[in-house]
Design a protein around this motif. Structure first.
Motif, PDB file in Angstrom:
ATOM      1  N   PHE A  32      -5.837 -21.373  19.792  1.00 46.27           N
ATOM      2  CA  PHE A  32      -6.312 -20.328  20.693  1.00 46.27           C
ATOM      3  C   PHE A  32      -7.081 -20.991  21.824  1.00 46.27           C
ATOM      4  O   PHE A  32      -7.976 -21.797  21.583  1.00 46.27           O
ATOM      5  CB  PHE A  32      -7.235 -19.344  19.959  1.00 46.27           C
ATOM      6  N   ASP A  34      -8.758 -19.895  25.707  1.00 47.45           N
ATOM      7  CA  ASP A  34      -9.016 -18.924  26.760  1.00 47.45           C
ATOM      8  C   ASP A  34      -9.824 -19.612  27.855  1.00 47.45           C
ATOM      9  O   ASP A  34     -11.045 -19.750  27.761  1.00 47.45           O
ATOM     10  CB  ASP A  34      -9.776 -17.724  26.194  1.00 47.45           C
ATOM     11  N   CYS A  63      -8.685 -13.268  16.304  1.00 50.50           N
ATOM     12  CA  CYS A  63      -7.379 -12.861  15.773  1.00 50.50           C
ATOM     13  C   CYS A  63      -7.064 -11.422  16.164  1.00 50.50           C
ATOM     14  O   CYS A  63      -5.937 -11.106  16.564  1.00 50.50           O
ATOM     15  CB  CYS A  63      -7.341 -13.015  14.263  1.00 50.50           C
ATOM     16  N   GLN A  65      -8.291  -9.748  18.749  1.00 56.91           N
ATOM     17  CA  GLN A  65      -8.063  -9.714  20.190  1.00 56.91           C
ATOM     18  C   GLN A  65      -6.688 -10.269  20.548  1.00 56.91           C
ATOM     19  O   GLN A  65      -5.977  -9.716  21.395  1.00 56.91           O
ATOM     20  CB  GLN A  65      -9.138 -10.514  20.911  1.00 56.91           C
ATOM     21  N   GLN A  66      -6.299 -11.352  19.902  1.00 57.51           N
ATOM     22  CA  GLN A  66      -5.010 -11.977  20.186  1.00 57.51           C
ATOM     23  C   GLN A  66      -3.858 -11.047  19.785  1.00 57.51           C
ATOM     24  O   GLN A  66      -2.862 -10.937  20.506  1.00 57.51           O
ATOM     25  CB  GLN A  66      -4.914 -13.316  19.463  1.00 57.51           C
ATOM     26  N   MET A  67      -3.997 -10.355  18.674  1.00 52.27           N
ATOM     27  CA  MET A  67      -2.963  -9.416  18.245  1.00 52.27           C
ATOM     28  C   MET A  67      -2.840  -8.260  19.241  1.00 52.27           C
ATOM     29  O   MET A  67      -1.729  -7.845  19.593  1.00 52.27           O
ATOM     30  CB  MET A  67      -3.275  -8.876  16.843  1.00 52.27           C
ATOM     31  N   ASP A  69      -3.636  -8.367  22.435  1.00 51.11           N
ATOM     32  CA  ASP A  69      -3.030  -8.948  23.641  1.00 51.11           C
ATOM     33  C   ASP A  69      -1.515  -9.034  23.496  1.00 51.11           C
ATOM     34  O   ASP A  69      -0.767  -8.670  24.408  1.00 51.11           O
ATOM     35  CB  ASP A  69      -3.592 -10.339  23.925  1.00 51.11           C
ATOM     36  N   LYS A  70      -1.044  -9.519  22.357  1.00 46.98           N
ATOM     37  CA  LYS A  70       0.395  -9.666  22.135  1.00 46.98           C
ATOM     38  C   LYS A  70       1.100  -8.312  22.129  1.00 46.98           C
ATOM     39  O   LYS A  70       2.193  -8.173  22.679  1.00 46.98           O
ATOM     40  CB  LYS A  70       0.662 -10.410  20.830  1.00 46.98           C
ATOM     41  N   LYS A  71       0.486  -7.315  21.518  1.00 44.62           N
ATOM     42  CA  LYS A  71       1.089  -5.978  21.491  1.00 44.62           C
ATOM     43  C   LYS A  71       1.170  -5.381  22.896  1.00 44.62           C
ATOM     44  O   LYS A  71       2.171  -4.754  23.254  1.00 44.62           O
ATOM     45  CB  LYS A  71       0.316  -5.062  20.551  1.00 44.62           C
ATOM     46  N   ILE A  73       1.278  -7.083  25.780  1.00 51.17           N
ATOM     47  CA  ILE A  73       2.287  -7.848  26.530  1.00 51.17           C
ATOM     48  C   ILE A  73       3.686  -7.394  26.144  1.00 51.17           C
ATOM     49  O   ILE A  73       4.543  -7.179  27.015  1.00 51.17           O
ATOM     50  CB  ILE A  73       2.099  -9.367  26.317  1.00 51.17           C
ATOM     51  N   SER A  74       3.930  -7.230  24.861  1.00 47.43           N
ATOM     52  CA  SER A  74       5.241  -6.769  24.392  1.00 47.43           C
ATOM     53  C   SER A  74       5.557  -5.374  24.933  1.00 47.43           C
ATOM     54  O   SER A  74       6.675  -5.111  25.384  1.00 47.43           O
ATOM     55  CB  SER A  74       5.272  -6.757  22.866  1.00 47.43           C
ATOM     56  N   GLU A  77       6.455  -5.602  28.604  1.00 48.31           N
ATOM     57  CA  GLU A  77       7.782  -6.194  28.802  1.00 48.31           C
ATOM     58  C   GLU A  77       8.890  -5.164  28.566  1.00 48.31           C
ATOM     59  O   GLU A  77       9.944  -5.239  29.199  1.00 48.31           O
ATOM     60  CB  GLU A  77       7.972  -7.389  27.865  1.00 48.31           C
TER      61      GLU A  77
END
Length: 91
Positions: A32, A34, A63, A65-67, A69-71, A73-74, A77
């Motif tokens: 990770f 940032d 963890c 926050q990262q999850m 962020d990924k959701k 972004i997905s 997209e």
């Protein structure tokens, strides 16, 4: 430099996710990293938060926050014509 030493209560908790991002970026940069959080490190006092948190708490925060962020972004997209409003995050 902003002085956060006079903050108490809810105001302090708003810095916890930032401190966690700095913590993880410095100790586990391969997992990770940032850059923006690290740039903010010298502009706010996080000493009080650092003294009252543990590694597990910091990593769990990162963890989460990262999850999120990924959701997001997905979602962006797959949904080009949309807005994301993030209300009350972390409170």
């Amino acid at each position: 430099m902003n002085d956060t030493s006079s903050l108490q209560g809810v105001e302090d908790t708003l810095y916890i996710p930032l401190y966690a991002r700095i913590y993880a970026s410095k100790r586990f940069p391969n997992y990770f990293y940032d850059e923006k959080a690290l740039l903010l490190e010298n502009h706010i006092s996080l000493k009080k938060i650092a003294q009252n948190t543990f590694e597990y708490f910091n990593m769990a925060s990162v963890c989460r926050q990262q999850m999120i962020d990924k959701k997001i972004i997905s979602f962006l997209e797959n949904n080009h014509a949309c807005n994301v409003v993030f209300l009350g995050a972390g409170l």
